[in-house]
Enzyme design. Structure first.
Site, short mmCIF file in Angstrom:
data_model
loop_
_atom_site.label_atom_id
_atom_site.label_comp_id
_atom_site.label_asym_id
_atom_site.label_seq_id
_atom_site.Cartn_x
_atom_site.Cartn_y
_atom_site.Cartn_z
N LYS A 1 44.20 -70.79 -33.89
CA LYS A 1 43.56 -70.59 -35.19
C LYS A 1 42.47 -69.55 -35.00
O LYS A 1 41.60 -69.69 -34.14
CB LYS A 1 42.96 -71.93 -35.65
CG LYS A 1 42.30 -71.88 -37.01
CD LYS A 1 41.87 -73.28 -37.44
CE LYS A 1 40.50 -73.67 -36.95
NZ LYS A 1 39.38 -72.87 -37.41
N GLY B 1 35.66 -82.72 -29.56
CA GLY B 1 34.91 -81.93 -28.57
C GLY B 1 33.50 -81.66 -29.05
O GLY B 1 32.70 -82.59 -29.21
N LYS C 1 39.63 -70.05 -45.16
CA LYS C 1 39.14 -70.96 -46.20
C LYS C 1 39.01 -70.24 -47.54
O LYS C 1 37.95 -70.18 -48.17
CB LYS C 1 37.82 -71.61 -45.79
CG LYS C 1 37.96 -72.49 -44.55
CD LYS C 1 36.79 -73.39 -44.32
CE LYS C 1 36.98 -74.24 -43.09
NZ LYS C 1 36.95 -73.46 -41.80
O1 C5P Z 1 34.42 -75.46 -31.79
P1 C5P Z 1 35.04 -76.55 -32.60
O2 C5P Z 1 36.05 -77.37 -31.83
O3 C5P Z 1 34.05 -77.41 -33.33
O4 C5P Z 1 35.90 -75.76 -33.71
C1 C5P Z 1 36.40 -76.36 -34.86
C2 C5P Z 1 37.06 -75.31 -35.70
O5 C5P Z 1 37.60 -75.89 -36.87
C3 C5P Z 1 36.14 -74.20 -36.18
O6 C5P Z 1 36.94 -73.02 -36.22
C4 C5P Z 1 35.74 -74.61 -37.57
O7 C5P Z 1 35.45 -73.50 -38.37
C5 C5P Z 1 37.02 -75.28 -38.02
N1 C5P Z 1 36.94 -76.26 -39.10
C6 C5P Z 1 36.14 -77.39 -39.02
N2 C5P Z 1 36.14 -78.29 -40.06
C7 C5P Z 1 36.94 -78.10 -41.13
C8 C5P Z 1 37.76 -76.97 -41.20
C9 C5P Z 1 37.74 -76.08 -40.15
O8 C5P Z 1 35.45 -77.58 -38.02
N3 C5P Z 1 37.04 -78.99 -42.07
#
Ligand code: C5P
Length: 214
Positions: free
Chosen positions: A31, A169, A61
């Site tokens: 992603k 994480g 988004k």
């Molecule tokens: O680094 P981390 O594991 O927190 O990354 C989570 C990813 O998922 C990021 O790219 C964030 O923008 C995305 N995301 C999120 N929550 C959502 C939709 C997307 O954390 N509801």
């Protein structure tokens, strides 16, 4: 067993490609979002796909009027296999993206409730309705939070669609808390816990093994 999607939110093209090379044996999809695409350009999607031959999803988004959503989808889906859109802008805006995706045989993934603490403020109160809308529109998948497993379960039960779930994480979500909610059509998204790790390859392997065990 759910699949693993790497959230590749780094700001440098070479670093991004090195991480992809490192983790490609353990991740099922990648992603990318504004951090990488605004730094390296949309063609990074092509470069990533060439390097690892995995599905690449653009997390933009998208949340605009139908006419603008359509333009964004046309440009993005020239390169990416799927695009993430917001649902709160209404059915017509999501449908505009679906129309483009259908023609190109690509995926539309719709956000219901986000994973960060602030999502309880405005998104959570409407997330069940968004899940119903996602079901009605038959989007390809929805986004729901790993950081709130009970909400992930409720939203998945309403939408009855594949889920891609961020929050494991760095945001505190744990694989063991969500694994029983998910199935083989779902994806767990992990970003920083892989790409900021001392050894991204080992970190990706660890998450892949955790998902396989579940
Ligand atoms: O680094 P981390 O594991 O927190 O990354 C989570 C990813 O998922 C990021 O790219 C964030 O923008 C995305 N995301 C999120 N929550 C959502 C939709 C997307 O954390 N509801």
């Amino acid at each position: 067993m759910p699949k693993l999607m790497l959230a590749l939110d780094v700001l440098d093209r070479d670093e991004a490609l090195k991480i992809v090379e490192d983790v490609k044996d353990y991740v099922d999809a990648i992603k990318v979002g504004y951090p990488l695409v605004l730094s390296a350009g949309l063609k990074i999607v092509e470069e990533i796909k060439k390097l690892c031959n995995k599905e690449v999803i653009c997390d933009f988004k998208v949340a605009d009027i139908p006419a603008t959503n359509e333009k964004i989808a046309k440009i993005t889906l020239k390169y990416a296999d799927g695009i993430i859109v917001h649902g709160f802008v209404g059915e017509d805006s999501v449908k505009a993206v679906q129309d483009v995706a259908k023609e190109l045989n690509k995926k539309v993934i719709m956000v219901t409730e986000m994973s960060h603490p602030g999502a309880v403020q405005f998104m959570q109160p409407i997330a069940d309705k968004l899940a119903e809308m996602a079901k009605k529109l038959k989007v390809d998948a929805i986004v729901a939070p790993s950081t709130r497993p009970e909400r992930l379960k409720e939203i998945k039960e309403i939408a009855k669609l594949p889920v891609i779930t961020p929050g494991v994480g760095a945001q505190g979500g744990k694989v063991e808390d969500i694994i029983n909610i998910l199935d083989e059509n779902d994806y767990v998204i992990v970003g920083r816990a892989i790409y900021l790790s001392e050894n991204p390859k080992e970190a990706a392997k660890k998450y892949k093994e955790m998902l396989n065990k579940g």
